[in-house]
Scaffold this motif. Structure first.
Motif, PDB file in Angstrom:
ATOM      1  N   ARG A 191      -7.190   8.070   1.100  1.00 39.52           N
ATOM      2  CA  ARG A 191      -6.894   7.080   2.220  1.00 39.52           C
ATOM      3  C   ARG A 191      -5.581   6.262   1.542  1.00 39.52           C
ATOM      4  O   ARG A 191      -5.724   5.380   0.886  1.00 39.52           O
ATOM      5  N   ALA A 192      -4.435   6.430   2.048  1.00 39.47           N
ATOM      6  CA  ALA A 192      -3.118   5.758   1.608  1.00 39.47           C
ATOM      7  C   ALA A 192      -3.098   4.407   2.104  1.00 39.47           C
ATOM      8  O   ALA A 192      -2.542   3.506   1.406  1.00 39.47           O
ATOM      9  N   CYS A 193      -3.978   3.787   3.023  1.00 41.01           N
ATOM     10  CA  CYS A 193      -3.856   2.580   3.229  1.00 41.01           C
ATOM     11  C   CYS A 193      -4.459   1.435   2.233  1.00 41.01           C
ATOM     12  O   CYS A 193      -4.152   0.473   2.490  1.00 41.01           O
ATOM     13  N   PHE A 229      -1.310   4.642  10.489  1.00 43.71           N
ATOM     14  CA  PHE A 229      -2.076   3.193  10.178  1.00 43.71           C
ATOM     15  C   PHE A 229      -3.174   3.497  11.138  1.00 43.71           C
ATOM     16  O   PHE A 229      -2.753   3.497  12.442  1.00 43.71           O
ATOM     17  N   ARG A 270       5.456   5.043   5.100  1.00 41.58           N
ATOM     18  CA  ARG A 270       5.936   4.842   6.445  1.00 41.58           C
ATOM     19  C   ARG A 270       7.207   3.961   6.712  1.00 41.58           C
ATOM     20  O   ARG A 270       8.076   4.575   7.183  1.00 41.58           O
ATOM     21  N   CYS A 274      -4.790   7.871   7.842  1.00 43.39           N
ATOM     22  CA  CYS A 274      -3.651   7.770   6.710  1.00 43.39           C
ATOM     23  C   CYS A 274      -3.772   8.665   5.571  1.00 43.39           C
ATOM     24  O   CYS A 274      -3.001   8.564   4.703  1.00 43.39           O
ATOM     25  N   LEU A 289       0.581   3.520   1.904  1.00 39.09           N
ATOM     26  CA  LEU A 289       0.823   3.978   3.314  1.00 39.09           C
ATOM     27  C   LEU A 289       2.020   3.161   3.957  1.00 39.09           C
ATOM     28  O   LEU A 289       3.078   3.749   4.464  1.00 39.09           O
ATOM     29  N   THR A 303       2.316  14.240   1.702  1.00 35.96           N
ATOM     30  CA  THR A 303       1.914  13.816   3.199  1.00 35.96           C
ATOM     31  C   THR A 303       2.019  15.171   4.221  1.00 35.96           C
ATOM     32  O   THR A 303       2.306  16.356   3.810  1.00 35.96           O
ATOM     33  N   SER A 313       0.844  -1.047   0.042  1.00 31.66           N
ATOM     34  CA  SER A 313      -0.042   0.073   0.059  1.00 31.66           C
ATOM     35  C   SER A 313       0.852   1.268   0.216  1.00 31.66           C
ATOM     36  O   SER A 313       1.885   0.997   0.497  1.00 31.66           O
ATOM     37  N   PRO A 366       1.390  10.240   7.984  1.00 33.21           N
ATOM     38  CA  PRO A 366       0.206   9.265   7.607  1.00 33.21           C
ATOM     39  C   PRO A 366       0.445   8.203   8.826  1.00 33.21           C
ATOM     40  O   PRO A 366       1.392   7.622   8.825  1.00 33.21           O
TER      41      PRO A 366
END
Length: 159
Positions: free
Chosen positions: A58-60, A38, A28, A48, A24, A74, A22, A36
């Motif tokens: 939504r990065a996740c 979790f 990270r 996120c 996210l 970000t 992902s 961002p």
């Protein structure tokens, strides 16, 4: 693992990431960006939130390879301690952060709203942020922070 080229906070980066990774995870774990967070892993809590080409996302739940070459922003790229974005300043002025769980998502979502609509109504702010969860219940302070940011932008103290 396949090569992945991203543009993150105005900088081009090249790395290797699986097709399942992902955005996210890459931000990270591979790039060390801690803005961002979790949260739920389902794209429902907003912790996120990042911008993809200026739009809150939504990065996740976004495959990193799906945004190759697009501009990712970000919290770290929104502003700096020396020159905060008006929403970041609004959050400090309104003392809107407690545990920090929602902070990234609220700031990024609010800043995206103000970029599109610099003078939103209270109802519009509430609607825009309704998909971002706050565990501490600082909703009144968060609303105040966004309204303060809108005023700063209107007064010419924008980004």
């Amino acid at each position: 693992m396949p090569e992945l080229g991203l543009k993150v906070n105005g900088r081009s980066v090249e790395l290797r990431a699986s097709h399942e990774a992902s955005l996210l995870h890459v931000l990270r774990n591979d790039l060390g960006l801690n803005g961002p967070k979790f949260g739920c892993g389902l794209g429902q809590c907003g912790a996120c939130t990042v911008w993809v080409d200026g739009t809150a996302a939504r990065a996740c739940v976004i495959p990193a390879h799906g945004v190759a070459g697009r501009e990712i922003t970000t919290l770290e790229g929104l502003g700096t301690r020396e020159h905060w974005h008006p929403v970041q300043q609004g959050f400090e002025d309104a003392q809107a952060a407690q545990c920090g769980y929602c902070l990234n998502g609220m700031v990024m979502q609010a800043a995206a709203l103000l970029a599109r609509e610099p003078n939103p109504s209270e109802a519009r702010i509430r609607s825009e942020l309704s998909g971002n969860l706050c565990r501490c219940g600082t909703h009144v302070e968060i609303l105040d922070a966004v309204q303060r940011a809108a005023l700063r932008i209107a007064e010419g103290a924008g980004t």
